[in-house]
Design a protein around this motif. Structure first.
Motif, PDB file in Angstrom:
ATOM      1  N   ARG A 206       0.503  -1.210   0.482  1.00  0.00           N
ATOM      2  CA  ARG A 206      -0.124  -0.359  -0.009  1.00  0.00           C
ATOM      3  C   ARG A 206       0.942   0.904   0.145  1.00  0.00           C
ATOM      4  N   LEU A 294      -7.253   0.738  -6.063  1.00  0.00           N
ATOM      5  CA  LEU A 294      -7.869  -0.607  -5.800  1.00  0.00           C
ATOM      6  C   LEU A 294      -6.696  -2.305  -5.588  1.00  0.00           C
ATOM      7  N   SER A 295      -6.070  -2.101  -6.493  1.00  0.00           N
ATOM      8  CA  SER A 295      -4.736  -2.377  -6.460  1.00  0.00           C
ATOM      9  C   SER A 295      -3.792  -2.372  -5.143  1.00  0.00           C
ATOM     10  N   ILE A 297      -5.866  -1.741  -2.435  1.00  0.00           N
ATOM     11  CA  ILE A 297      -6.329  -2.518  -1.080  1.00  0.00           C
ATOM     12  C   ILE A 297      -6.560  -4.074  -1.304  1.00  0.00           C
ATOM     13  N   VAL A 298      -7.140  -4.807  -2.638  1.00  0.00           N
ATOM     14  CA  VAL A 298      -7.321  -6.016  -2.290  1.00  0.00           C
ATOM     15  C   VAL A 298      -5.854  -6.844  -2.155  1.00  0.00           C
ATOM     16  N   TYR A 299      -4.259  -6.635  -2.132  1.00  0.00           N
ATOM     17  CA  TYR A 299      -4.053  -6.988  -2.158  1.00  0.00           C
ATOM     18  C   TYR A 299      -3.547  -7.980  -1.069  1.00  0.00           C
ATOM     19  N   GLN A 301      -4.823 -10.595  -2.959  1.00  0.00           N
ATOM     20  CA  GLN A 301      -5.161 -10.808  -4.605  1.00  0.00           C
ATOM     21  C   GLN A 301      -4.777  -9.567  -5.246  1.00  0.00           C
ATOM     22  N   THR A 302      -5.123  -9.964  -6.687  1.00  0.00           N
ATOM     23  CA  THR A 302      -5.040  -9.072  -7.840  1.00  0.00           C
ATOM     24  C   THR A 302      -6.353  -8.415  -8.045  1.00  0.00           C
ATOM     25  N   LEU A 303      -6.679  -7.543  -9.137  1.00  0.00           N
ATOM     26  CA  LEU A 303      -7.541  -7.059  -9.638  1.00  0.00           C
ATOM     27  C   LEU A 303      -8.353  -7.786 -10.189  1.00  0.00           C
ATOM     28  N   GLN A 305      -7.667 -11.478 -10.265  1.00  0.00           N
ATOM     29  CA  GLN A 305      -8.197 -12.190  -9.365  1.00  0.00           C
ATOM     30  C   GLN A 305      -9.906 -12.228  -8.744  1.00  0.00           C
ATOM     31  N   VAL A 306      -9.943 -10.820  -8.445  1.00  0.00           N
ATOM     32  CA  VAL A 306     -11.274 -10.294  -8.240  1.00  0.00           C
ATOM     33  C   VAL A 306     -12.537 -10.463  -9.193  1.00  0.00           C
ATOM     34  N   TRP A 307     -11.922  -9.441 -10.446  1.00  0.00           N
ATOM     35  CA  TRP A 307     -13.016  -9.274 -10.945  1.00  0.00           C
ATOM     36  C   TRP A 307     -12.858  -9.349 -12.485  1.00  0.00           C
TER      37      TRP A 307
END
Length: 406
Positions: A206, A294-295, A297-299, A301-303, A305-307
């Motif tokens: 972050r 967003l990258s 925040i979701v770490y 994981q990757t974007l 992998q999420v969406w």
């Protein structure tokens, strides 16, 4: 025989299941990447060609003696950073969309992302310096006369470049070639190695993403907005009846006899040009910073992998829009600034003459073609109207005839 048939059927089921689980998604992804590559390469090519030619025109125009001042010196700095980004970063980024592996040396991976971050900071902080220059010109026109010159503007750019280049060394150090296995294919890409491998802590990740959002977008944009608010308030009060108008002086310290409305109008034009450039920059880089946030925040994981593919398309669109900003500034200068528009035309005419092409003959030939088409249109139209008049008299003629008879 029954056992042999059962074995064959089970092998067929395994083959179908293998294709459904592995090969079908792989082929779908390859097709998606093919179309993405075509679109991205087309857009990147347009951005490189338009941006390189446009920024070269800006530099050549601003280097003319009559254009030398602090504002145009900063515009040259902005054009140079955009030109460096377009020639060094965008082509190598385009190669990533062509090959599934990183085909260049390791040092190019570090250099490209180092310059990519540095040029992004160059652009936004140059815009902040331009806003500061306009602030001094509008709010302190007399006191800033000794400060606002090309020499001081160049020195400010050099200091800014040095600080930014030193502050982005960690980007070059952290990037490396990351190897991974995608379904049935070995791949590699250039990335922040620890983040790509998932070994970086949440704080480190972050810090990497959010520091770019803060120091490369929010902070300089906030300073610029505050400066423009002060400028607009000053211009508003100076244009009101009875508003305070600070006198202007020449180099000898004597009052300059100038038209106040013309001076205010010139300041407003320059302020309008820079403010539009800032707004366009903020709009173009907003999606990229949103994706960066967003990258982080979701770490871990990757974007993607999420969406899924939606995130991939959004990331690519944000990247293309941010890159396109480097070719938009020359277009804005040509549309808004008359001096830059005239400078562009002068340089283009000069180049055409050197190439043995007469620009006036080209213009005259186009005008002759247009006039020929226009004349033929009016001739056909007149024949049509005459034919109608002969076939049927107009209402006004009928009215006059009836009045004479009466």
């Amino acid at each position: 025989m029954p056992n042999l048939t059962e074995n064959v059927m089970s092998e067929d089921n395994i083959t179908i299941e293998y294709y459904r689980i592995f090969m079908e998604p792989f082929e779908s992804q390859k097709l998606f990447e093919k179309y993405t590559m075509i679109v991205v390469l087309t857009l990147f090519s347009l951005i490189i060609v338009i941006g390189s030619l446009g920024n070269l025109l800006v530099i050549l125009t601003a280097l003319q003696r009559r254009m030398r001042n602090s504002t145009n010196t900063l515009i040259i700095g902005l054009a140079c950073s955009d030109l460096m980004f377009l020639t060094l970063c965008v082509p190598i980024t385009a190669i990533e969309y062509v090959f599934p592996v990183w085909i260049l040396p390791v040092w190019t991976c570090k250099l490209v992302y180092y310059l990519q971050h540095a040029t992004a900071y160059f652009s936004v902080w140059t815009l902040t310096l331009m806003a500061g220059d306009r602030f001094l010109a509008v709010c302190f026109p007399v006191g800033s006369m000794s400060i606002r010159n090309s020499k001081n503007a160049t020195m400010a750019l050099m200091i800014m470049y040095t600080v930014i280049l030193l502050s982005q060394i960690h980007v070059a150090a952290g990037h490396n070639i990351y190897h991974y296995f995608f379904i049935i294919e070995n791949r590699s890409t250039c990335a922040m190695e620890k983040i790509a491998m998932g070994t970086a802590t949440v704080f480190e990740t972050r810090f990497y993403y959010f520091s770019f959002n803060i120091f490369g977008y929010l902070l300089p944009l906030g300073i610029t907005c505050i400066l423009y608010f002060c400028m607009l308030r000053r211009l508003w009060h100076s244009s009101r009846p009875g508003g305070y108008k600070q006198p202007e002086y020449n180099k000898d310290g004597c009052p300059r006899l100038t038209n106040k409305s013309e001076s205010t109008r010139a300041k407003r034009k320059a302020t309008k040009l820079i403010s539009i450039v800032v707004v366009i920059w903020a709009v173009c880089w907003l999606p990229f910073n949103f994706v960066s946030t967003l990258s982080g925040i979701v770490y871990p994981q990757t974007l993607a992998q999420v969406w899924g593919k939606f995130a991939t398309v959004g990331t690519i669109a944000a990247q293309v829009l941010a890159y396109a900003n480097s070719c938009l500034n020359p277009i804005l200068y040509a549309l808004i600034s008359e001096s830059y528009r005239k400078g562009f035309i002068t340089i283009i005419v000069f180049i055409l003459k050197k190439c043995g092409i007469s620009p006036w003959q080209c213009c005259l030939s186009h005008l002759a073609e247009a006039s020929t088409v226009d004349a033929s249109f009016h001739r056909d139209r007149s024949h049509y109207l005459n034919a109608n008049c002969k076939a049927k008299p107009s209402n006004s003629v009928s009215a006059k005839t009836s009045s004479i008879r009466n």
